[in-house]
Design a protein around this motif. Structure first.
Motif, PDB file in Angstrom:
ATOM      1  N   ALA A   1       0.855  -1.188   0.000  1.00  0.00           N
ATOM      2  CA  ALA A   1       0.000   0.000   0.000  1.00  0.00           C
ATOM      3  C   ALA A   1       0.891   1.237   0.000  1.00  0.00           C
ATOM      4  N   SER A   2       0.270   2.390  -0.077  1.00  0.00           N
ATOM      5  CA  SER A   2       1.032   3.640  -0.064  1.00  0.00           C
ATOM      6  C   SER A   2       1.753   3.809   1.268  1.00  0.00           C
ATOM      7  N   PRO A   3       2.973   4.329   1.251  1.00  0.00           N
ATOM      8  CA  PRO A   3       3.727   4.480   2.500  1.00  0.00           C
ATOM      9  C   PRO A   3       3.071   5.471   3.447  1.00  0.00           C
ATOM     10  N   SER A   4       3.324   5.263   4.731  1.00  0.00           N
ATOM     11  CA  SER A   4       2.823   6.168   5.768  1.00  0.00           C
ATOM     12  C   SER A   4       3.718   6.017   6.987  1.00  0.00           C
ATOM     13  N   PRO A   5       3.758   7.027   7.869  1.00  0.00           N
ATOM     14  CA  PRO A   5       4.573   6.882   9.081  1.00  0.00           C
ATOM     15  C   PRO A   5       4.153   5.681   9.925  1.00  0.00           C
ATOM     16  N   GLU A   6       2.856   5.420   9.989  1.00  0.00           N
ATOM     17  CA  GLU A   6       2.367   4.318  10.817  1.00  0.00           C
ATOM     18  C   GLU A   6       2.629   2.956  10.177  1.00  0.00           C
ATOM     19  N   GLY A   7       2.512   2.883   8.860  1.00  0.00           N
ATOM     20  CA  GLY A   7       2.654   1.603   8.177  1.00  0.00           C
ATOM     21  C   GLY A   7       4.018   1.344   7.604  1.00  0.00           C
ATOM     22  N   GLY A   8       4.864   2.376   7.544  1.00  0.00           N
ATOM     23  CA  GLY A   8       6.190   2.213   6.985  1.00  0.00           C
ATOM     24  C   GLY A   8       6.219   2.421   5.482  1.00  0.00           C
ATOM     25  N   ARG A   9       7.352   2.083   4.865  1.00  0.00           N
ATOM     26  CA  ARG A   9       7.532   2.324   3.439  1.00  0.00           C
ATOM     27  C   ARG A   9       6.797   1.336   2.553  1.00  0.00           C
TER      28      ARG A   9
ATOM     29  N   PHE B   1      12.015 -23.568  11.093  1.00  0.00           N
ATOM     30  CA  PHE B   1      11.430 -22.660  12.073  1.00  0.00           C
ATOM     31  C   PHE B   1      10.287 -21.856  11.453  1.00  0.00           C
ATOM     32  N   GLU B   2       9.307 -21.520  12.274  1.00  0.00           N
ATOM     33  CA  GLU B   2       8.246 -20.610  11.859  1.00  0.00           C
ATOM     34  C   GLU B   2       8.529 -19.226  12.451  1.00  0.00           C
ATOM     35  N   ALA B   3       8.117 -18.187  11.739  1.00  0.00           N
ATOM     36  CA  ALA B   3       8.413 -16.839  12.215  1.00  0.00           C
ATOM     37  C   ALA B   3       7.286 -15.883  11.853  1.00  0.00           C
ATOM     38  N   THR B   4       7.196 -14.825  12.635  1.00  0.00           N
ATOM     39  CA  THR B   4       6.194 -13.768  12.475  1.00  0.00           C
ATOM     40  C   THR B   4       6.833 -12.555  11.811  1.00  0.00           C
ATOM     41  N   LEU B   5       6.129 -11.947  10.875  1.00  0.00           N
ATOM     42  CA  LEU B   5       6.616 -10.751  10.188  1.00  0.00           C
ATOM     43  C   LEU B   5       6.086  -9.487  10.858  1.00  0.00           C
TER      44      LEU B   5
ATOM     45  N   LEU C   1      -0.667 -16.590   7.710  1.00  0.00           N
ATOM     46  CA  LEU C   1       0.620 -16.490   8.391  1.00  0.00           C
ATOM     47  C   LEU C   1       0.539 -15.412   9.468  1.00  0.00           C
ATOM     48  N   PRO C   2       1.372 -15.512  10.508  1.00  0.00           N
ATOM     49  CA  PRO C   2       1.304 -14.531  11.596  1.00  0.00           C
ATOM     50  C   PRO C   2       1.998 -13.221  11.247  1.00  0.00           C
ATOM     51  N   VAL C   3       1.422 -12.130  11.701  1.00  0.00           N
ATOM     52  CA  VAL C   3       2.032 -10.807  11.597  1.00  0.00           C
ATOM     53  C   VAL C   3       1.952 -10.133  12.964  1.00  0.00           C
ATOM     54  N   THR C   4       2.758  -9.113  13.146  1.00  0.00           N
ATOM     55  CA  THR C   4       2.710  -8.366  14.387  1.00  0.00           C
ATOM     56  C   THR C   4       2.911  -6.890  14.109  1.00  0.00           C
ATOM     57  N   ASP C   5       2.633  -6.072  15.123  1.00  0.00           N
ATOM     58  CA  ASP C   5       2.832  -4.630  15.012  1.00  0.00           C
ATOM     59  C   ASP C   5       4.034  -4.228  15.867  1.00  0.00           C
ATOM     60  N   ALA C   6       4.236  -2.932  16.038  1.00  0.00           N
ATOM     61  CA  ALA C   6       5.402  -2.460  16.781  1.00  0.00           C
ATOM     62  C   ALA C   6       5.381  -2.941  18.231  1.00  0.00           C
TER      63      ALA C   6
ATOM     64  N   TYR D   1      12.057  -8.481  11.277  1.00  0.00           N
ATOM     65  CA  TYR D   1      11.795  -7.200  10.628  1.00  0.00           C
ATOM     66  C   TYR D   1      13.015  -6.826   9.812  1.00  0.00           C
ATOM     67  N   CYS D   2      12.853  -5.844   8.931  1.00  0.00           N
ATOM     68  CA  CYS D   2      13.956  -5.326   8.128  1.00  0.00           C
ATOM     69  C   CYS D   2      13.752  -3.827   8.016  1.00  0.00           C
ATOM     70  N   GLY D   3      13.985  -3.248   6.841  1.00  0.00           N
ATOM     71  CA  GLY D   3      13.725  -1.832   6.665  1.00  0.00           C
ATOM     72  C   GLY D   3      12.254  -1.537   6.461  1.00  0.00           C
ATOM     73  N   SER D   4      11.603  -2.334   5.584  1.00  0.00           N
ATOM     74  CA  SER D   4      10.198  -2.058   5.271  1.00  0.00           C
ATOM     75  C   SER D   4       9.380  -3.325   5.014  1.00  0.00           C
ATOM     76  N   GLY D   5       9.810  -4.454   5.546  1.00  0.00           N
ATOM     77  CA  GLY D   5       9.022  -5.669   5.415  1.00  0.00           C
ATOM     78  C   GLY D   5       9.226  -6.426   4.119  1.00  0.00           C
ATOM     79  N   VAL D   6      10.309  -6.142   3.397  1.00  0.00           N
ATOM     80  CA  VAL D   6      10.591  -6.838   2.134  1.00  0.00           C
ATOM     81  C   VAL D   6      11.605  -7.952   2.359  1.00  0.00           C
ATOM     82  N   THR D   7      12.850  -7.586   2.704  1.00  0.00           N
ATOM     83  CA  THR D   7      13.851  -8.637   2.904  1.00  0.00           C
ATOM     84  C   THR D   7      13.558  -9.493   4.131  1.00  0.00           C
ATOM     85  N   ALA D   8      12.745  -8.985   5.057  1.00  0.00           N
ATOM     86  CA  ALA D   8      12.343  -9.820   6.190  1.00  0.00           C
ATOM     87  C   ALA D   8      11.584 -11.057   5.716  1.00  0.00           C
ATOM     88  N   ALA D   9      10.851 -10.933   4.602  1.00  0.00           N
ATOM     89  CA  ALA D   9      10.150 -12.092   4.055  1.00  0.00           C
ATOM     90  C   ALA D   9      11.141 -13.157   3.586  1.00  0.00           C
TER      91      ALA D   9
END
Length: 281
Positions: A59-67, A255-259, A154-159, A236-244
């Motif tokens: 989606a479009s970047p935002s301070p709350e959602g990241g890049r 192992f299983e992991a949460t993004l 798949l699991p996700v989390t917030d800050a 996590y990474c910079g914006s949720g791309v390489t973390a995948a």
């Protein structure tokens, strides 16, 4: 998660010549390089459809959602159908950067309930090395698919969840070591890392030829950073791309992991969130 993580070049070549070829997605993207579509047009695996990471996988970047916030899934389903993905059809994804961008599409489709999706091990480089053909130009879209996406597989989390994982579980930072340590920060508001996070750069998941390390080597890599079957793992990474990509490597390792999709771009945009520097969590 279920299903395989990777497909080899030999397997893909055979599949593309079969009666039921997979949907093939080319996610040509790199930080600071806006010319992915041009690179795709210069040469891609025959039959591959170009996928725009910035507009179709986020989606479009935002301070709350990241890049790169997670996309609207109604729009993602429309895109997936345009890519030719149908219910039950196999999907193979690649890029020209060790799958560090393609993993975003892999993770999103898995998150949306698509189980038969894999990364081309070694990415486009492995295809070239094998001497297999490329085609140029931008072909017409394939016949539309009928895939139905069901987000939440798949699991996700917030800050807040990431901060908790850094204390009670294992939070891995997939960025380059110099960004983790706070020595440089090329794109996000502040330098440093989430306090308690452990550095595990994505590039270390790959062998010299760009393929994933063997499962036992990946398992040793993550165990050395505190992973074990009883520990909850977040990435996590910079914006949720390489973390995948890190999550893909973790799955190969067992192992299983949460993004944390917002990743450092969202965390660092909130002045109330602390930032640690140096090489220690």
């Amino acid at each position: 998660m279920t299903g395989r993580v990777t497909t080899t070049v030999a397997e893909l070549s055979e599949l593309l010549g079969s009666e039921q070829p997979p949907a093939l997605l080319d996610v040509r993207w790199a930080l600071g390089d806006p010319h992915g579509r041009d690179h795709y047009a210069d040469g891609h695996i025959p039959g591959a459809v170009y996928v725009d990471l910035d507009t179709e996988l986020a989606a479009s970047p935002s301070p709350e959602g990241g890049r790169h916030p997670l996309p609207d899934f109604t729009g993602l389903q429309e895109s997936a159908r345009r890519w030719g993905i149908g219910d039950g059809r196999r999907v193979v994804v690649y890029d020209d950067l060790g799958n560090t961008a393609a993993a975003r599409a892999w993770w999103l489709l898995r998150y949306a309930g698509v189980t038969e999706v894999t990364l081309l091990d070694g990415a486009l480089g492995a295809w070239r090395t094998a001497g297999l053909p490329l085609e140029s130009g931008v072909p017409t879209d394939p016949a539309p698919g009928d895939i139905t996406l069901r987000p939440g597989a798949l699991p996700v989390t917030d800050a807040d969840g990431a901060a908790e994982l850094a204390v009670s579980g294992l939070l891995l930072d997939a960025r380059a070591g110099e960004r983790y340590r706070g020595e440089v920060e090329p794109v996000d508001p502040r330098a440093g890392h989430i306090p308690g996070a452990v550095s595990a750069p994505t590039g270390k998941n790959l062998a010299a030829d760009g393929t994933f390390l063997a499962p036992e080597l990946l398992r040793k890599r993550f165990e050395e950073r505190g992973a074990d079957p009883a520990t909850r793992i977040g990435v996590y990474c910079g914006s949720g791309v390489t973390a995948a990509h890190q999550i893909a490597a973790l799955e190969i390792a067992g192992f299983e992991a949460t993004l944390f999709p917002g990743s450092w771009s969202a965390w660092s945009a909130d002045p109330a969130r602390p930032a640690a520097t140096g090489d220690r969590p």
